[in-house]
Design a protein around this motif. Structure first.
Motif, PDB file in Angstrom:
ATOM      1  N   THR A 259       0.835  -1.193   0.000  1.00 42.59           N
ATOM      2  CA  THR A 259       0.000   0.000   0.000  1.00 42.59           C
ATOM      3  C   THR A 259       0.878   1.255   0.000  1.00 42.59           C
ATOM      4  O   THR A 259       2.051   1.214   0.371  1.00 42.59           O
ATOM      5  CB  THR A 259      -0.906   0.034   1.238  1.00 42.59           C
ATOM      6  OG1 THR A 259      -0.090   0.014   2.413  1.00 42.59           O
ATOM      7  CG2 THR A 259      -1.852  -1.153   1.247  1.00 42.59           C
ATOM      8  N   MET A 260       0.307   2.342  -0.427  1.00 47.68           N
ATOM      9  CA  MET A 260       1.020   3.619  -0.449  1.00 47.68           C
ATOM     10  C   MET A 260       1.356   4.047   0.979  1.00 47.68           C
ATOM     11  O   MET A 260       0.477   4.046   1.855  1.00 47.68           O
ATOM     12  CB  MET A 260       0.148   4.687  -1.108  1.00 47.68           C
ATOM     13  CG  MET A 260       0.784   6.061  -1.196  1.00 47.68           C
ATOM     14  SD  MET A 260       2.141   6.141  -2.385  1.00 47.68           S
ATOM     15  CE  MET A 260       1.221   6.004  -3.924  1.00 47.68           C
ATOM     16  N   PRO A 261       2.614   4.385   1.267  1.00 48.14           N
ATOM     17  CA  PRO A 261       2.962   4.841   2.620  1.00 48.14           C
ATOM     18  C   PRO A 261       2.291   6.168   2.937  1.00 48.14           C
ATOM     19  O   PRO A 261       1.979   6.961   2.035  1.00 48.14           O
ATOM     20  CB  PRO A 261       4.480   4.976   2.565  1.00 48.14           C
ATOM     21  CG  PRO A 261       4.795   5.175   1.131  1.00 48.14           C
ATOM     22  CD  PRO A 261       3.783   4.368   0.371  1.00 48.14           C
ATOM     23  N   GLU A 262       2.061   6.412   4.212  1.00 49.78           N
ATOM     24  CA  GLU A 262       1.434   7.641   4.673  1.00 49.78           C
ATOM     25  C   GLU A 262       2.344   8.349   5.674  1.00 49.78           C
ATOM     26  O   GLU A 262       3.074   7.702   6.421  1.00 49.78           O
ATOM     27  CB  GLU A 262       0.076   7.354   5.324  1.00 49.78           C
ATOM     28  CG  GLU A 262      -0.947   6.776   4.373  1.00 49.78           C
ATOM     29  CD  GLU A 262      -2.279   6.513   5.062  1.00 49.78           C
ATOM     30  OE1 GLU A 262      -2.284   6.432   6.313  1.00 49.78           O
ATOM     31  OE2 GLU A 262      -3.294   6.410   4.367  1.00 49.78           O
ATOM     32  N   THR A 263       2.298   9.675   5.668  1.00 40.17           N
ATOM     33  CA  THR A 263       3.075  10.463   6.625  1.00 40.17           C
ATOM     34  C   THR A 263       2.303  11.739   6.911  1.00 40.17           C
ATOM     35  O   THR A 263       1.141  11.890   6.524  1.00 40.17           O
ATOM     36  CB  THR A 263       4.484  10.773   6.063  1.00 40.17           C
ATOM     37  OG1 THR A 263       5.256  11.426   7.070  1.00 40.17           O
ATOM     38  CG2 THR A 263       4.416  11.643   4.819  1.00 40.17           C
ATOM     39  N   ASN A 264       2.924  12.677   7.590  1.00 37.70           N
ATOM     40  CA  ASN A 264       2.293  13.970   7.863  1.00 37.70           C
ATOM     41  C   ASN A 264       3.369  15.034   7.968  1.00 37.70           C
ATOM     42  O   ASN A 264       4.557  14.746   7.826  1.00 37.70           O
ATOM     43  CB  ASN A 264       1.438  13.909   9.138  1.00 37.70           C
ATOM     44  CG  ASN A 264       2.227  13.396  10.328  1.00 37.70           C
ATOM     45  OD1 ASN A 264       3.414  13.695  10.480  1.00 37.70           O
ATOM     46  ND2 ASN A 264       1.583  12.618  11.190  1.00 37.70           N
ATOM     47  N   PHE A 265       2.967  16.249   8.199  1.00 39.52           N
ATOM     48  CA  PHE A 265       3.925  17.332   8.384  1.00 39.52           C
ATOM     49  C   PHE A 265       3.384  18.286   9.441  1.00 39.52           C
ATOM     50  O   PHE A 265       2.186  18.315   9.730  1.00 39.52           O
ATOM     51  CB  PHE A 265       4.207  18.073   7.079  1.00 39.52           C
ATOM     52  CG  PHE A 265       2.995  18.714   6.450  1.00 39.52           C
ATOM     53  CD1 PHE A 265       2.650  20.025   6.747  1.00 39.52           C
ATOM     54  CD2 PHE A 265       2.203  17.995   5.561  1.00 39.52           C
ATOM     55  CE1 PHE A 265       1.537  20.608   6.181  1.00 39.52           C
ATOM     56  CE2 PHE A 265       1.084  18.578   4.974  1.00 39.52           C
ATOM     57  CZ  PHE A 265       0.753  19.892   5.287  1.00 39.52           C
ATOM     58  N   THR A 266       4.283  19.069  10.018  1.00 39.91           N
ATOM     59  CA  THR A 266       3.938  19.989  11.093  1.00 39.91           C
ATOM     60  C   THR A 266       3.834  21.412  10.572  1.00 39.91           C
ATOM     61  O   THR A 266       4.622  21.830   9.721  1.00 39.91           O
ATOM     62  CB  THR A 266       4.997  19.932  12.213  1.00 39.91           C
ATOM     63  OG1 THR A 266       5.098  18.593  12.683  1.00 39.91           O
ATOM     64  CG2 THR A 266       4.636  20.851  13.367  1.00 39.91           C
ATOM     65  N   VAL A 267       2.865  22.141  11.084  1.00 36.81           N
ATOM     66  CA  VAL A 267       2.701  23.551  10.766  1.00 36.81           C
ATOM     67  C   VAL A 267       2.983  24.357  12.028  1.00 36.81           C
ATOM     68  O   VAL A 267       2.364  24.126  13.069  1.00 36.81           O
ATOM     69  CB  VAL A 267       1.285  23.867  10.255  1.00 36.81           C
ATOM     70  CG1 VAL A 267       1.165  25.348   9.887  1.00 36.81           C
ATOM     71  CG2 VAL A 267       0.934  22.996   9.069  1.00 36.81           C
TER      72      VAL A 267
END
Length: 325
Positions: free
Chosen positions: A66-74
């Protein structure tokens, strides 16, 4: 009590005022967001800083994965809109009897005062950078010591020269600091702080067009994809009211210590300027039947270090050549 007279039988008709430099630090402040502030929107101006993703993408994906998932900080930066200005009162009698145009003279003097104020306000935000560099062991021309807590740990005992320019450029490039224009960074300092470098650059000025491309106020040349700007609004030592640089002085080498001082190196998006009311000249409404007059400059706005926000040291855009003493 403030000098001599503005009229005499033999007073020259030529207007003479003290020579003043143009703004140097303020020209590098980003004001693209100013239109979003304006009037009637409160005294706080904020901006978002979007950081990199938490987990970088892998080189390839297996067909069945499956496509990997991540995030980012604001994170968010904030500055406060405030008033600034200065004024000079004068009497109707002075205006009526003076050989020179009093209002014009005062406007010129106040313009000079505003220039210094704007550069001091912008420089104060440059000086908040956490990234400080100095030559390793205080005298190296082959290595720099970087600190990221806003304070240098090294006693800077050598004048800035072309070898240091190369090291600073490499450091900024490897931190992915975006260039200010094209592939070039900018630097700003006192003329004498750059004297050793200017001597090093004489052959560049003489033989290559790159050393002569001046595009910003005070720009003196380009070396190692670094453009250098001289300024004299902010005294040596860095503070608006300071004139000392407490670095080591080696009496056997005239280039060491005494001729070194702070230098700021930077890429794109350094300082934000939010403007609610642009600087302007204002005339005082005459009182006492026109006998009491005055002229002022006025500004409503503020400056903020665009990337000096909590948790964002890795992405700061300004590097300061500094010393621990």
């Amino acid at each position: 009590s403030l000098g001599t007279y503005m009229y005499s039988l033999n007073l020259s008709a030529e207007l003479r005022v003290a020579v003043q430099p143009m703004t140097k630090f303020r020209q590098f402040a980003d004001i693209k967001d100013a239109s979003q502030q304006g009037k009637k929107k409160g005294d706080l101006f904020t901006w978002d800083v979007y950081q990199d993703v938490a987990t970088r993408a892998s080189s390839t994906l297996a067909e069945t994965n499956t496509m990997p998932e991540t995030n980012f900080t604001v994170v968010q930066g904030t500055l406060t809109i405030a008033e600034a200005g200065n004024s000079v009162p004068y009497s109707g009698k002075l205006d009526d009897l003076s050989k020179h145009p009093v209002k014009t003279i005062i406007q010129k003097v106040l313009k000079n005062d505003a220039t210094k104020w704007f550069d001091a306000a912008a420089q104060a935000q440059f000086n908040l950078t956490s990234l400080r560099v100095a030559p390793t062991r205080g005298t190296s021309t082959t290595a720099l010591t970087l600190t990221s807590n806003g304070t240098s740990s090294t006693s800077n005992n050598i004048a800035f020269q072309k070898e240091h320019a190369k090291l600073v450029y490499d450091l900024m490039k490897e931190r992915n600091i975006p260039p200010y224009t094209g592939d070039d960074y900018y630097s700003i300092a006192w003329p004498s702080t750059l004297r050793r470098l200017k001597n090093d650059m004489e052959s560049l000025h003489q033989y290559t067009p790159e050393g002569l491309g001046m595009i910003m106020n005070g720009e003196i040349g380009r070396y190692e994809k670094m453009r250098f700007v001289e300024q004299t609004n902010i005294p040596k030592g860095g503070a608006a009211n300071s004139t000392t640089w407490n670095a080591y002085t080696n009496t056997s080498d005239p280039w060491d210590g005494a001729l070194s001082d702070w230098i700021f190196f930077f890429g794109d998006d350094t300082v934000a300027e939010a403007i609610a009311v642009p600087e302007e000249m204002r005339g005082k409404i005459p009182t006492d039947y026109g006998r009491s007059k005055g002229v002022a400059w006025y500004y409503l706005g503020g400056f903020g270090n665009a990337h000096k926000v909590t948790g964002n040291t890795a992405n700061e855009r300004i590097v300061k050549w500094d010393s621990s003493v």
